[in-house]
Design an enzyme around this catalytic site. Structure first.
Site, PDB file in Angstrom:
ATOM      1  N   ASP A  31      55.758  59.356  17.880  1.00 13.59           N
ATOM      2  CA  ASP A  31      56.996  59.220  17.113  1.00 13.59           C
ATOM      3  C   ASP A  31      58.132  58.899  18.057  1.00 13.59           C
ATOM      4  O   ASP A  31      58.078  59.218  19.245  1.00 13.59           O
ATOM      5  CB  ASP A  31      57.284  60.520  16.337  1.00 13.59           C
ATOM      6  CG  ASP A  31      58.086  60.260  15.075  1.00 13.59           C
ATOM      7  OD1 ASP A  31      57.535  60.394  13.971  1.00 13.59           O
ATOM      8  OD2 ASP A  31      59.284  59.891  15.182  1.00 13.59           O
ATOM      9  N   CYS A 267      58.837  58.943  -2.785  1.00  9.71           N
ATOM     10  CA  CYS A 267      58.020  57.784  -3.165  1.00  9.71           C
ATOM     11  C   CYS A 267      58.418  57.131  -4.488  1.00  9.71           C
ATOM     12  O   CYS A 267      58.763  55.950  -4.503  1.00  9.71           O
ATOM     13  CB  CYS A 267      56.549  58.180  -3.200  1.00  9.71           C
ATOM     14  SG  CYS A 267      55.907  58.559  -1.566  1.00  9.71           S
TER      15      CYS A 267
HETATM   16  P1  NAD Z   1      58.823  60.241   7.062  1.00  5.60           P
HETATM   17  O1  NAD Z   1      60.227  59.785   7.001  1.00  5.60           O
HETATM   18  O2  NAD Z   1      58.520  61.681   6.788  1.00  5.60           O
HETATM   19  O3  NAD Z   1      58.196  59.900   8.475  1.00  5.60           O
HETATM   20  C1  NAD Z   1      58.340  58.679   9.119  1.00  5.60           C
HETATM   21  C2  NAD Z   1      58.282  58.948  10.618  1.00  5.60           C
HETATM   22  O4  NAD Z   1      58.181  57.695  11.288  1.00  5.60           O
HETATM   23  C3  NAD Z   1      59.516  59.645  11.182  1.00  5.60           C
HETATM   24  O5  NAD Z   1      59.118  60.789  11.900  1.00  5.60           O
HETATM   25  C4  NAD Z   1      60.140  58.591  12.112  1.00  5.60           C
HETATM   26  O6  NAD Z   1      60.797  59.142  13.210  1.00  5.60           O
HETATM   27  C5  NAD Z   1      58.918  57.793  12.494  1.00  5.60           C
HETATM   28  N1  NAD Z   1      59.174  56.442  13.028  1.00  5.60           N
HETATM   29  C6  NAD Z   1      59.987  55.495  12.535  1.00  5.60           C
HETATM   30  N2  NAD Z   1      59.909  54.391  13.285  1.00  5.60           N
HETATM   31  C7  NAD Z   1      59.010  54.634  14.269  1.00  5.60           C
HETATM   32  C8  NAD Z   1      58.471  53.878  15.339  1.00  5.60           C
HETATM   33  N3  NAD Z   1      58.845  52.620  15.553  1.00  5.60           N
HETATM   34  N4  NAD Z   1      57.571  54.457  16.143  1.00  5.60           N
HETATM   35  C9  NAD Z   1      57.180  55.727  15.937  1.00  5.60           C
HETATM   36  N5  NAD Z   1      57.633  56.489  14.929  1.00  5.60           N
HETATM   37  C10 NAD Z   1      58.541  55.956  14.108  1.00  5.60           C
HETATM   38  O7  NAD Z   1      58.033  59.309   6.037  1.00  5.60           O
HETATM   39  P2  NAD Z   1      56.760  59.701   5.140  1.00  5.60           P
HETATM   40  O8  NAD Z   1      57.197  60.476   3.956  1.00  5.60           O
HETATM   41  O9  NAD Z   1      55.688  60.228   6.011  1.00  5.60           O
HETATM   42  O10 NAD Z   1      56.351  58.250   4.604  1.00  5.60           O
HETATM   43  C11 NAD Z   1      55.766  57.282   5.444  1.00  5.60           C
HETATM   44  C12 NAD Z   1      55.216  56.163   4.591  1.00  5.60           C
HETATM   45  O11 NAD Z   1      54.162  56.673   3.754  1.00  5.60           O
HETATM   46  C13 NAD Z   1      56.222  55.559   3.617  1.00  5.60           C
HETATM   47  O12 NAD Z   1      55.976  54.188   3.492  1.00  5.60           O
HETATM   48  C14 NAD Z   1      55.935  56.257   2.310  1.00  5.60           C
HETATM   49  O13 NAD Z   1      56.299  55.495   1.191  1.00  5.60           O
HETATM   50  C15 NAD Z   1      54.430  56.418   2.381  1.00  5.60           C
HETATM   51  N6  NAD Z   1      53.917  57.544   1.603  1.00  5.60           N
HETATM   52  C16 NAD Z   1      54.572  58.730   1.594  1.00  5.60           C
HETATM   53  C17 NAD Z   1      54.058  59.794   0.876  1.00  5.60           C
HETATM   54  C18 NAD Z   1      54.779  61.122   0.842  1.00  5.60           C
HETATM   55  O14 NAD Z   1      54.417  61.949   0.003  1.00  5.60           O
HETATM   56  N7  NAD Z   1      55.746  61.366   1.693  1.00  5.60           N
HETATM   57  C19 NAD Z   1      52.839  59.655   0.184  1.00  5.60           C
HETATM   58  C20 NAD Z   1      52.177  58.431   0.248  1.00  5.60           C
HETATM   59  C21 NAD Z   1      52.724  57.392   0.958  1.00  5.60           C
END
Ligand code: NAD
Length: 441
Positions: A31, A267
């Site tokens: 991250d 989402c």
């Molecule tokens: P989140 O915001 O909790 O986590 C994203 C992470 O990515 C953060 O920790 C951020 O610092 C990191 N990040 C950003 N750019 C980066 C880079 N270049 N290198 C390394 N790390 C980096 O997001 P999330 O809720 O985990 O969602 C992630 C994806 O999954 C989204 O597209 C979301 O739509 C999808 N999704 C989420 C859920 C859910 O319930 N949260 C369920 C299914 C799908």
């Protein structure tokens, strides 16, 4: 067993990384948020997700799971690289791909042998090709020709039950362009494959669409029942009975038919808007998506109207106990929670808010920064209820399901309940001398 990197250690990345390591793979989670990685390295879990902590601790102990901010190290040591970064909405509602593309370029800068690059983030149709092109461009600049495959593997886990969902998915969707990449993915999910979890093998575009279609349909289903609940209130029907009977029809299913204050979370709001944009962008607007987005916004404000209707237009000086601010129980996530619309609207009318939420303070304390003067954070539901003019249940945490109504008199609280998740039965609450308002009941 595979060497896997997961880029992005949020709700999806951390759960996926931890559980893939639990499947026996070597996983390195990356991250850009150094504080998050420092906490994880110390054994602290930065999110609230039931059951996740022991899995992270156990696999970290056995060194199957490590955390880093060093992307180069993660890329060089892994054959399979998941992209699980955020895809927040841009101003026009479309998905902002900057984090996905930055991750893709980062991978390309450091890769020196064959990689399977797996998009786990929810992304618009065509993103797989964009990721491929972004990687190729960097490789051209580096004057190297390194083989790679891009795969779409959308995630369907739900916050609050993410561990169970990841290990017992209804299906695993894999969009791939080569047999080699498909086989690598089958190895990654070997544990599920052996358990006869259904696998959907398809092309990248179809995999990307499956994710949007699923979320959009569920959001639409919730919105349908919410709007129907509003009609039920007017015509004297009971939405819970209606929903139950509807759900008994195998073609409909009882899931996602619970009327409430509108959907929220990280989402549904963004994915409905993104699909609406995708549809408009290709000249096939989906009026159902637009209507869903609008009706959901309206539903949140309807809850404020409901409160006003009972307490009177002039809410100035009223004190309301708010039980729950997270977008659903068993998570600390408040992204797009209905509370973010309802509470500021109440505060603007001069209402004092006494909040209780088992996990809401961490995010709520900054998300409600602008209305901080109207808020008192309380340690439990009874402290919130003390001296209040009404109680609003916004999130159906289990704690609130066992609320002891007989304590209201001793707490000097008025017996007015807005049960916006329909967790109580009207009769039961009215028998205790309460004025009861549910949603569509
Ligand atoms: P989140 O915001 O909790 O986590 C994203 C992470 O990515 C953060 O920790 C951020 O610092 C990191 N990040 C950003 N750019 C980066 C880079 N270049 N290198 C390394 N790390 C980096 O997001 P999330 O809720 O985990 O969602 C992630 C994806 O999954 C989204 O597209 C979301 O739509 C999808 N999704 C989420 C859920 C859910 O319930 N949260 C369920 C299914 C799908």
């Amino acid at each position: 067993m595979a060497n896997i990197a997961v880029i992005g250690t949020g709700y999806v990345g951390l759960v996926s990384g931890a559980l893939l390591s639990d499947f026996g793979h070597s996983v390195i989670c990356v991250d850009i948020d150094t504080k998050k990685i420092e906490r994880l390295e110390k054994g602290e879990i930065p999110i609230f997700e039931p059951g996740l902590e022991p899995i992270v601790k156990n696999n970290t102990y056995y060194k199957r799971l490590i955390f880093t901010t060093d992307l180069a190290k993660a890329v060089k040591t892994s054959e399979v690289i998941f992209i699980a970064v955020g895809t927040p909405p841009a101003d026009d509602g479309s998905a902002d791909l900057q984090y996905v593309l930055a991750a893709a370029k980062g991978i390309a800068e450091h890769m020196d042998d064959y990689k399977v690059i797996v998009d786990k983030s929810t992304v618009p149709i065509g993103t797989g090709q964009k990721v491929k092109n972004a990687i190729k461009e960097v490789l051209v600049t580096r004057k190297v020709d390194i083989p790679f495959d891009v795969v779409s593997n959308p995630e369907f886990l739900r916050e609050g039950s993410a561990v169970q969902d990841f290990t017992h998915p209804d299906r695993v969707v894999i969009g791939a362009e080569s047999e080699k990449a498909l086989n690598v993915m089958k190895d990654v999910y070997q544990v599920l494959f052996i358990n006869e979890t259904p696998f959907v093998e398809t092309d990248i575009e179809t995999a990307e669409m499956i994710k949007y279609a699923s979320n959009a349909f569920l959001a639409m289903k919730i919105t349908f029942i919410n709007e129907l609940a509003n009609v039920c209130e007017e015509v004297g029907a009971n939405i819970q009975k209606v929903a139950k009977a509807m759900g008994q029809d195998g073609r409909i299913s009882p899931k996602f038919l619970h009327a409430g204050p509108g959907y929220g979370g990280s989402c549904f709001p963004k994915d409905t808007k993104a699909l609406a944009e995708i549809a408009r962008g290709c000249g096939q607007p989906m009026s159902l998506m637009d209507a869903t987005v609008t009706a959901n916004e309206r539903q949140k404000l309807k809850m404020v109207e409901k409160i006003e209707k009972e307490l009177g237009k002039d809410l100035k000086g009223a004190t309301i106990a708010i039980l729950g601010v997270t977008f659903k129980p068993n998570t600390d996530d408040m992204r797009e929670a209905p509370s973010l619309v309802i509470l500021p609207a109440l505060a603007k009318k001069g209402v004092k808010l006494r909040i209780s939420d088992p996990q809401g303070y961490k995010e709520g304390s900054w998300r409600f920064g602008e209305i901080a003067e109207s808020i008192t954070w309380c340690n439990d539901a009874y402290e919130a209820v003390e001296g209040s003019d009404a109680t609003v249940i916004l999130t159906e945490w289990n704690h609130f399901r066992t609320l002891d109504f007989s304590r209201y008199e001793e707490l000097g609280a008025k017996k007015i309940l807005f049960d916006l998740r329909n967790i109580f039965k009207r009769q039961q609450v009215e028998e205790m001398g309460f004025v009861y308002h549910g949603v569509g009941v």
